[in-house]
Design a protein around this motif. Structure first.
Motif, PDB file in Angstrom:
ATOM      1  N   SER A 114       2.764   3.502   7.266  1.00  0.00           N
ATOM      2  CA  SER A 114       4.010   3.104   7.931  1.00  0.00           C
ATOM      3  C   SER A 114       4.800   2.123   7.064  1.00  0.00           C
ATOM      4  CB  SER A 114       3.710   2.480   9.291  1.00  0.00           C
ATOM      5  OG  SER A 114       3.126   1.194   9.176  1.00  0.00           O
ATOM      6  N   GLU A 115       4.109   1.211   6.416  1.00  0.00           N
ATOM      7  CA  GLU A 115       4.805   0.261   5.550  1.00  0.00           C
ATOM      8  C   GLU A 115       5.252   0.908   4.242  1.00  0.00           C
ATOM      9  OE1 GLU A 115       6.048  -2.683   6.074  1.00  0.00           O
ATOM     10  OE2 GLU A 115       5.381  -2.551   8.150  1.00  0.00           O
TER      11      GLU A 115
ATOM     12  N   ILE B 219      18.756   1.615   4.237  1.00  0.00           N
ATOM     13  CA  ILE B 219      19.151   1.001   5.505  1.00  0.00           C
ATOM     14  C   ILE B 219      18.684  -0.454   5.523  1.00  0.00           C
ATOM     15  CG2 ILE B 219      18.997   3.196   6.757  1.00  0.00           C
ATOM     16  CD1 ILE B 219      16.374   2.038   8.005  1.00  0.00           C
ATOM     17  N   PRO B 220      19.292  -1.293   6.356  1.00  0.00           N
ATOM     18  CA  PRO B 220      18.809  -2.680   6.487  1.00  0.00           C
ATOM     19  C   PRO B 220      17.517  -2.726   7.298  1.00  0.00           C
ATOM     20  CG  PRO B 220      20.653  -2.292   7.982  1.00  0.00           C
ATOM     21  CD  PRO B 220      20.517  -1.049   7.160  1.00  0.00           C
ATOM     22  N   LEU B 221      16.461  -3.261   6.714  1.00  0.00           N
ATOM     23  CA  LEU B 221      15.169  -3.295   7.405  1.00  0.00           C
ATOM     24  C   LEU B 221      14.345  -4.477   6.907  1.00  0.00           C
ATOM     25  CD1 LEU B 221      12.629  -2.239   5.404  1.00  0.00           C
ATOM     26  CD2 LEU B 221      13.793  -0.059   5.701  1.00  0.00           C
ATOM     27  N   ILE B 222      13.324  -4.800   7.679  1.00  0.00           N
ATOM     28  CA  ILE B 222      12.311  -5.769   7.281  1.00  0.00           C
ATOM     29  C   ILE B 222      10.969  -5.061   7.274  1.00  0.00           C
ATOM     30  CG2 ILE B 222      11.003  -7.819   7.981  1.00  0.00           C
ATOM     31  CD1 ILE B 222      13.573  -8.619   6.794  1.00  0.00           C
ATOM     32  N   GLY B 223      10.318  -5.062   6.110  1.00  0.00           N
ATOM     33  CA  GLY B 223       8.976  -4.509   5.990  1.00  0.00           C
ATOM     34  C   GLY B 223       7.977  -5.626   5.738  1.00  0.00           C
TER      35      GLY B 223
ATOM     36  N   ILE C 295      10.631  12.312   7.683  1.00  0.00           N
ATOM     37  CA  ILE C 295       9.949  11.033   7.851  1.00  0.00           C
ATOM     38  C   ILE C 295      10.950  10.026   8.394  1.00  0.00           C
ATOM     39  CG2 ILE C 295       8.855   9.109   6.646  1.00  0.00           C
ATOM     40  CD1 ILE C 295       7.658  11.112   4.700  1.00  0.00           C
ATOM     41  N   SER C 296      10.564   9.359   9.485  1.00  0.00           N
ATOM     42  CA  SER C 296      11.480   8.418  10.117  1.00  0.00           C
ATOM     43  C   SER C 296      10.716   7.310  10.830  1.00  0.00           C
ATOM     44  CB  SER C 296      12.400   9.165  11.094  1.00  0.00           C
ATOM     45  OG  SER C 296      13.437   8.322  11.552  1.00  0.00           O
ATOM     46  N   HIS C 297      11.449   6.435  11.484  1.00  0.00           N
ATOM     47  CA  HIS C 297      10.903   5.272  12.174  1.00  0.00           C
ATOM     48  C   HIS C 297      10.109   5.662  13.414  1.00  0.00           C
ATOM     49  CE1 HIS C 297      10.972   1.641  14.737  1.00  0.00           C
ATOM     50  NE2 HIS C 297      11.085   0.956  13.620  1.00  0.00           N
ATOM     51  N   ARG C 298      10.650   6.559  14.231  1.00  0.00           N
ATOM     52  CA  ARG C 298      10.020   7.142  15.425  1.00  0.00           C
ATOM     53  C   ARG C 298       9.929   6.197  16.628  1.00  0.00           C
ATOM     54  NH1 ARG C 298       4.952  10.982  14.067  1.00  0.00           N
ATOM     55  NH2 ARG C 298       3.871   8.967  14.068  1.00  0.00           N
ATOM     56  N   ASP C 299      10.504   5.004  16.535  1.00  0.00           N
ATOM     57  CA  ASP C 299      10.488   4.101  17.694  1.00  0.00           C
ATOM     58  C   ASP C 299      11.708   3.185  17.639  1.00  0.00           C
ATOM     59  OD1 ASP C 299       9.586   2.964  20.037  1.00  0.00           O
ATOM     60  OD2 ASP C 299       8.171   1.598  19.059  1.00  0.00           O
TER      61      ASP C 299
ATOM     62  N   MET D 151      25.325  -7.337  12.434  1.00  0.00           N
ATOM     63  CA  MET D 151      24.519  -6.732  11.383  1.00  0.00           C
ATOM     64  C   MET D 151      23.114  -6.418  11.904  1.00  0.00           C
ATOM     65  SD  MET D 151      26.616  -6.401   8.985  1.00  0.00           S
ATOM     66  CE  MET D 151      25.455  -5.844   7.738  1.00  0.00           C
ATOM     67  N   PRO D 152      22.721  -5.137  11.892  1.00  0.00           N
ATOM     68  CA  PRO D 152      21.395  -4.755  12.383  1.00  0.00           C
ATOM     69  C   PRO D 152      20.341  -4.832  11.290  1.00  0.00           C
ATOM     70  CG  PRO D 152      22.647  -2.794  11.852  1.00  0.00           C
ATOM     71  CD  PRO D 152      23.546  -3.964  11.541  1.00  0.00           C
ATOM     72  N   CYS D 153      19.083  -4.986  11.709  1.00  0.00           N
ATOM     73  CA  CYS D 153      17.947  -4.943  10.797  1.00  0.00           C
ATOM     74  C   CYS D 153      16.786  -4.295  11.542  1.00  0.00           C
ATOM     75  CB  CYS D 153      17.574  -6.352  10.341  1.00  0.00           C
ATOM     76  SG  CYS D 153      16.289  -6.397   9.085  1.00  0.00           S
ATOM     77  N   VAL D 154      16.275  -3.182  11.025  1.00  0.00           N
ATOM     78  CA  VAL D 154      15.231  -2.425  11.710  1.00  0.00           C
ATOM     79  C   VAL D 154      13.867  -3.048  11.404  1.00  0.00           C
ATOM     80  CG1 VAL D 154      14.152  -0.164  12.015  1.00  0.00           C
ATOM     81  CG2 VAL D 154      16.620  -0.326  11.542  1.00  0.00           C
ATOM     82  N   ILE D 155      13.075  -3.271  12.444  1.00  0.00           N
ATOM     83  CA  ILE D 155      11.753  -3.883  12.315  1.00  0.00           C
ATOM     84  C   ILE D 155      10.704  -2.961  12.941  1.00  0.00           C
ATOM     85  CG2 ILE D 155      12.735  -6.208  12.313  1.00  0.00           C
ATOM     86  CD1 ILE D 155      11.806  -6.486  15.246  1.00  0.00           C
ATOM     87  N   ASP D 156       9.441  -3.368  12.861  1.00  0.00           N
ATOM     88  CA  ASP D 156       8.327  -2.696  13.543  1.00  0.00           C
ATOM     89  C   ASP D 156       8.213  -1.222  13.150  1.00  0.00           C
ATOM     90  OD1 ASP D 156       7.671  -5.041  14.738  1.00  0.00           O
ATOM     91  OD2 ASP D 156       8.403  -4.533  16.723  1.00  0.00           O
ATOM     92  N   TRP D 157       7.637  -0.979  11.983  1.00  0.00           N
ATOM     93  CA  TRP D 157       7.553   0.363  11.421  1.00  0.00           C
ATOM     94  C   TRP D 157       6.227   1.061  11.678  1.00  0.00           C
ATOM     95  CZ3 TRP D 157      11.395   3.103   8.933  1.00  0.00           C
ATOM     96  CH2 TRP D 157      12.608   2.416   8.774  1.00  0.00           C
ATOM     97  N   GLU D 158       5.333   0.494  12.513  1.00  0.00           N
ATOM     98  CA  GLU D 158       3.988   1.062  12.584  1.00  0.00           C
ATOM     99  C   GLU D 158       3.923   2.459  13.190  1.00  0.00           C
ATOM    100  OE1 GLU D 158       3.938  -2.134  15.953  1.00  0.00           O
ATOM    101  OE2 GLU D 158       4.628  -2.040  13.890  1.00  0.00           O
ATOM    102  N   ALA D 159       4.971   2.921  13.844  1.00  0.00           N
ATOM    103  CA  ALA D 159       4.983   4.292  14.377  1.00  0.00           C
ATOM    104  C   ALA D 159       5.546   5.303  13.376  1.00  0.00           C
ATOM    105  CB  ALA D 159       5.788   4.354  15.668  1.00  0.00           C
ATOM    106  N   ALA D 160       5.971   4.856  12.196  1.00  0.00           N
ATOM    107  CA  ALA D 160       6.680   5.721  11.248  1.00  0.00           C
ATOM    108  C   ALA D 160       5.857   6.947  10.852  1.00  0.00           C
ATOM    109  CB  ALA D 160       7.060   4.930   9.999  1.00  0.00           C
TER     110      ALA D 160
END
Length: 331
Positions: free
Chosen positions: A65-66, A76-80, A195-199, A211-220
């Motif tokens: 997922s990470e 995309i804007p995200l936090i890993g 392949i995507s985030h899924r949640d 400004m958005p930032c996508v978090i919590d990737w464990e369902a990817a």
């Protein structure tokens, strides 16, 4: 984790000396999240639920997922999760954790969600799907699941005089009907996956102003793109009365179709399978309440609330499908 465990973790992985915290913060429905401050910075520490990590394949899924987040970070804007000693998923005293840079922001929910929020979520989802990234070791999900055994769960609830019995009994016919439609169409929708985030629901996007930032990737992982598009519509486009909002739906679709073409889609199939995620979470919650997943007492009440919430959302989705479909067909 207690103060000493987190202090030891910070020292082992070079995060510095713990100076403030750990302060427990909201971190989703499954795991525990802490805000910590050290002499080197501020971090979010996510401690993964032990019974989740004991499941077959859970460790590899979390690692992958990470890797997905890393593949998409320039799109995309995200936090890993931070890479610490060569690993994103770290372990301390048989507890698995992710560490993130702390960001100031908040999730937005109804009635705060605006048309502009929806448009930006559509853009993010469209960019992810259009990227169509690949990852070694991650395969498309071609296996079709079998129907959930709702009648068995109903019998077990009745035999144990469980508080969820009346709810399952009331909804058993609809649960089996929705599940049958998923089973009928799942193979067709899986013919194209990305392949995507899924949640990508509101709790998993942090906003700093607009400004958005996508978090919590464990369902990817892999998912049919239009199935995830419908999930985003369900999650983001209601108004304060709980009704789907035409303008919000159109805004999300406008953002999405800047990057993805939604013509020539068999929407019968995707609307049917769009119930799959909620049904899966509902079935898990029922098993939790029945004691099949070693729940803590507080979790039982939480999961009963989740059961009622998901049944409400499933019924609402069914009632509003034709309205949503009419808007989709205008795009």
């Amino acid at each position: 984790m207690d103060y000493r465990e987190i202090q030891d973790l910070c020292m082992k992985y070079g995060l510095g000396n713990l100076q403030a915290g750990p302060e427990k913060v909201t971190g989703g429905l499954l795991h525990k999240m802490y805000h910590i401050k050290t002499n080197c910075g501020e971090y979010a520490l996510k401690v993964l639920k032990p019974d989740i990590m004991r499941r077959p394949g859970a460790y590899d899924n979390m690692v992958n997922s990470e890797r997905v987040a890393q593949l998409l970070k320039d799109r995309i804007p995200l936090i890993g999760a931070k890479c610490l000693n060569g690993k994103n998923l770290i372990e301390r005293n048989k507890k698995y954790c992710f560490v993130y840079e702390w960001i100031e922001g908040k999730s937005v929910f109804v009635p705060e969600i605006s048309d502009e929020h929806c448009k930006k979520i559509g853009e993010i989802l469209g960019k992810i799907h259009a990227a169509d990234v690949c990852l070694d070791g991650l395969s498309e999900e071609q296996d079709s699941r079998s129907a959930y055994d709702w009648k068995r769960l109903l019998r077990e609830a009745e035999q144990t005089n469980n508080p969820c019995f009346c709810t399952i009994e009331q909804w058993i016919e609809k649960l089996e009907e929705w599940d049958e439609k998923v089973i009928t169409y799942q193979k067709e929708v899986k013919s194209k996956q990305v392949i995507s985030h899924r949640d990508l629901d509101p709790k998993n996007v942090m906003w700093s102003g607009e400004m958005p930032c996508v978090i919590d990737w464990e369902a990817a992982g892999y998912i049919p793109p239009y199935q995830e598009l419908l999930a985003a519509i369900y999650d983001w486009t209601t108004n304060e009365n709980g009704e789907y909002d035409d303008r919000k739906i159109m805004a999300l679709l406008t953002g999405y179709t800047e990057f993805m073409n939604i013509s020539h889609v068999n929407w019968d199939a995707f609307f049917a399978v769009s119930f799959d995620g909620r049904l899966g979470w509902l079935e898990y919650c029922v098993r939790k309440v029945l004691g099949e997943e070693e729940p803590e007492q507080k979790e039982v009440q939480d999961k009963i609330e989740q059961i009622n919430k998901n049944l409400f959302e499933l019924e609402k989705c069914e009632k509003e499908q034709q309205k949503i479909r009419r808007i989709i067909e205008k795009v």
